[in-house]
Enzyme design. Structure first.
Site, mmCIF file in Angstrom:
data_model
loop_
_atom_site.group_PDB
_atom_site.id
_atom_site.type_symbol
_atom_site.label_atom_id
_atom_site.label_comp_id
_atom_site.label_asym_id
_atom_site.label_seq_id
_atom_site.Cartn_x
_atom_site.Cartn_y
_atom_site.Cartn_z
ATOM 1 N N LYS A 79 11.725 77.407 23.537
ATOM 2 C CA LYS A 79 12.563 77.434 22.323
ATOM 3 C C LYS A 79 11.903 78.366 21.300
ATOM 4 O O LYS A 79 10.758 78.767 21.448
ATOM 5 C CB LYS A 79 12.638 76.038 21.704
ATOM 6 C CG LYS A 79 13.286 75.006 22.563
ATOM 7 C CD LYS A 79 13.646 73.776 21.745
ATOM 8 C CE LYS A 79 12.440 72.981 21.324
ATOM 9 N NZ LYS A 79 11.952 72.066 22.336
ATOM 10 N N GLY A 116 9.330 84.268 32.316
ATOM 11 C CA GLY A 116 10.525 84.673 33.051
ATOM 12 C C GLY A 116 11.235 85.785 32.285
ATOM 13 O O GLY A 116 10.663 86.363 31.346
ATOM 14 N N GLY A 118 13.694 85.848 30.037
ATOM 15 C CA GLY A 118 13.889 85.634 28.601
ATOM 16 C C GLY A 118 12.596 85.856 27.825
ATOM 17 O O GLY A 118 12.563 86.580 26.823
ATOM 18 N N ASP A 142 13.211 79.666 39.160
ATOM 19 C CA ASP A 142 14.553 80.146 39.537
ATOM 20 C C ASP A 142 14.491 81.387 40.432
ATOM 21 O O ASP A 142 15.471 81.728 41.095
ATOM 22 C CB ASP A 142 15.379 80.460 38.284
ATOM 23 C CG ASP A 142 15.493 79.268 37.347
ATOM 24 O OD1 ASP A 142 15.339 78.136 37.829
ATOM 25 O OD2 ASP A 142 15.717 79.477 36.146
ATOM 26 N N GLY A 185 18.098 75.783 38.866
ATOM 27 C CA GLY A 185 18.382 77.201 39.102
ATOM 28 C C GLY A 185 19.321 77.720 38.039
ATOM 29 O O GLY A 185 20.522 77.518 38.123
ATOM 30 N N ARG A 186 18.758 78.324 36.994
ATOM 31 C CA ARG A 186 19.562 78.866 35.888
ATOM 32 C C ARG A 186 19.414 80.380 35.903
ATOM 33 O O ARG A 186 18.414 80.892 35.442
ATOM 34 C CB ARG A 186 19.071 78.283 34.553
ATOM 35 C CG ARG A 186 19.950 78.585 33.378
ATOM 36 C CD ARG A 186 19.356 78.034 32.109
ATOM 37 N NE ARG A 186 18.043 78.545 31.869
ATOM 38 C CZ ARG A 186 17.118 77.977 31.088
ATOM 39 N NH1 ARG A 186 17.371 76.858 30.493
ATOM 40 N NH2 ARG A 186 15.952 78.520 30.917
ATOM 41 N N GLN A 286 10.784 69.445 40.143
ATOM 42 C CA GLN A 286 10.602 70.778 40.756
ATOM 43 C C GLN A 286 9.643 71.662 39.969
ATOM 44 O O GLN A 286 9.168 72.678 40.455
ATOM 45 C CB GLN A 286 11.968 71.495 40.843
ATOM 46 C CG GLN A 286 12.929 70.801 41.776
ATOM 47 C CD GLN A 286 14.386 71.101 41.437
ATOM 48 O OE1 GLN A 286 15.008 71.933 42.058
ATOM 49 N NE2 GLN A 286 14.934 70.405 40.458
HETATM 50 O O1 F6P Z 1 14.497 78.254 33.965
HETATM 51 C C1 F6P Z 1 13.763 77.189 34.475
HETATM 52 C C2 F6P Z 1 14.507 75.899 34.374
HETATM 53 O O2 F6P Z 1 13.750 74.896 35.005
HETATM 54 C C3 F6P Z 1 15.931 75.936 34.929
HETATM 55 O O3 F6P Z 1 15.953 75.872 36.335
HETATM 56 C C4 F6P Z 1 16.523 74.739 34.215
HETATM 57 O O4 F6P Z 1 17.910 74.872 34.087
HETATM 58 C C5 F6P Z 1 15.870 74.774 32.865
HETATM 59 O O5 F6P Z 1 14.665 75.500 33.013
HETATM 60 C C6 F6P Z 1 15.556 73.437 32.278
HETATM 61 O O6 F6P Z 1 15.050 73.607 30.997
HETATM 62 P P1 F6P Z 1 14.382 72.448 30.141
HETATM 63 O O7 F6P Z 1 12.937 72.349 30.557
HETATM 64 O O8 F6P Z 1 14.525 72.888 28.735
HETATM 65 O O9 F6P Z 1 15.106 71.169 30.447
#
Ligand code: F6P
Length: 360
Positions: A79, A116, A118, A142, A185-186, A286
């Site tokens: 964030k 990653g 971003g 991902d 997987g985003r 994961q």
């Molecule tokens: O990008 C990594 C990831 O684990 C995605 O696979 C998942 O959608 C997202 O981050 C989850 O984010 P957060 O940790 O904010 O719940």
């Protein structure tokens, strides 16, 4: 070439297994060259804090324990983009100058950013604005970063998803159920596809291949006719409903992540086939856990190579793995080449050859 004496390292974006092994590798290599390594806490948030949150990393972090440790000892955040930082009043403001000033306070000669797409984009923009000499290391469960065949964290995430299928199979068979496993997987389906093949899935749904539930139901009926009393369905979180609607979960603070497609698919399979279904949402299992050997090795290779890039004065580069070799590519190009699953690629062809249904 400018003399290097002191470098910074930060982990940014969602955590994953392999971050500590890469920190270890960077510290081992850099201290071996006589440099000081400063670990910045919580990604760019550490550079925004006053006093700046950072610690010198010495050989205590180069012990083999770090190889086995999930998460990141430096902390991280996904964030607070410094170029669009959310205020308490809900506005977005540019705080990039403060981050750059924080970096200056640490008197660093170069920075290694592990992230990653971003995070690497934000770090690259900061580097361009603040004249920061940056080297990037790719990490993401991902596995969707371009120009590298593998990113740190993917291997361990696939292991967790495969192990979930291993655990689901006997209970599915015992109860004659259809088990639906929702994996992360985003926005790419790499984890679902790879773990689905490794774990013997009957159906794999990924965002890159449009599906129809009646085809999924037909596959399950066909398995039943063959005498199989259970089925395994893996669905990537970013898969949308048949009507093209993404399913989201909203968190305190307004953040939204994917969530819900497993239950959607499960309910519809039950409705179409009459099968008893259950859903497992694997989630952050994961991301945590002990790094698998593949991630430990990739992290070690990437960490040493990143330090060597700095030593040879090569910046704005991302370490990458291509054709069995470690190489470096422009960070901007890696970000620009998003790597979704190739629907005509070898893993999809293999899965089809194995009789796995994609619902298309
Ligand atoms: O990008 C990594 C990831 O684990 C995605 O696979 C998942 O959608 C997202 O981050 C989850 O984010 P957060 O940790 O904010 O719940």
């Amino acid at each position: 070439m400018a003399k290097i004496e002191r470098i910074g390292i930060l982990t940014s974006g969602g955590d994953c297994a392999g971050l500590n092994p890469v920190i270890r590798a960077v510290v081992s290599r850099a201290t071996g060259l006589g440099w000081t390594v400063v670990g910045i806490r919580n990604g760019t948030a550490g550079l925004l804090a006053r006093p700046v949150q950072a610690i010198e990393l010495d050989r205590r972090v180069t012990g083999s324990d770090m190889l086995r440790l999930g998460g990141t000892v430096l902390g991280t955040t996904n964030k607070g983009d410094p170029f669009a930082f959310p205020t308490a009043e809900g506005r977005l403001i540019d705080r990039s100058d403060e981050v750059i000033e924080g970096y200056r306070q640490l008197r660093l000669d170069a920075l290694i950013g592990i992230g990653g797409d971003g995070s690497l984009k934000i770090l690259r923009d900061l580097a361009a604005k603040g004249d920061i000499r940056l080297v990037g290391i790719p990490k993401t469960i991902d596995n969707d970063l371009g120009l590298t065949e593998v990113s740190i964290g993917f291997e361990t995430a696939v292991q967790a998803a495969t192990s979930a299928l291993d655990h689901l199979t006997p209970t599915a068979a015992s109860h004659s159920r259809v088990m639906v496993l929702e994996v992360m997987g985003r926005d790419a389906g790499h984890i679902a596809l790879t773990a689905g093949i490794a774990g013997g899935a009957d159906v794999i749904l990924i965002p890159e291949i449009p599906y129809r539930l009646k085809r999924v139901a037909a596959k399950i009926e066909a398995l039943k006719k063959e005498g199989r009393n259970f089925a395994l369905v893996v669905v990537a979180e970013a898969v949308q409903t048949e009507d093209g609607e993404p399913l989201m979960t909203y968190h305190t603070g307004g953040q939204a992540t994917y969530g819900g497609i497993g239950h959607y698919v499960s309910e519809r399979i039950a409705g179409l086939t009459g099968a008893e279904t259950r859903v497992t949402v694997l989630g952050h299992v994961q991301r945590g856990g002990t790094p698998e050997p593949g991630d430990r090795v990739t992290a070690s290779v990437f960490g040493v190579y990143a330090v060597d890039l700095i030593a040879t004065g090569r910046f704005d580069r991302m370490v990458a793995w291509q054709n069995r070799r470690v190489v470096d590519v422009p960070i901007a190009e890696a970000i620009a080449h998003y790597q979704a699953v190739d629907p005509g690629g070898p893993l999809v062809i293999t899965a089809r050859g194995l009789g796995i249904c994609f619902g298309d």
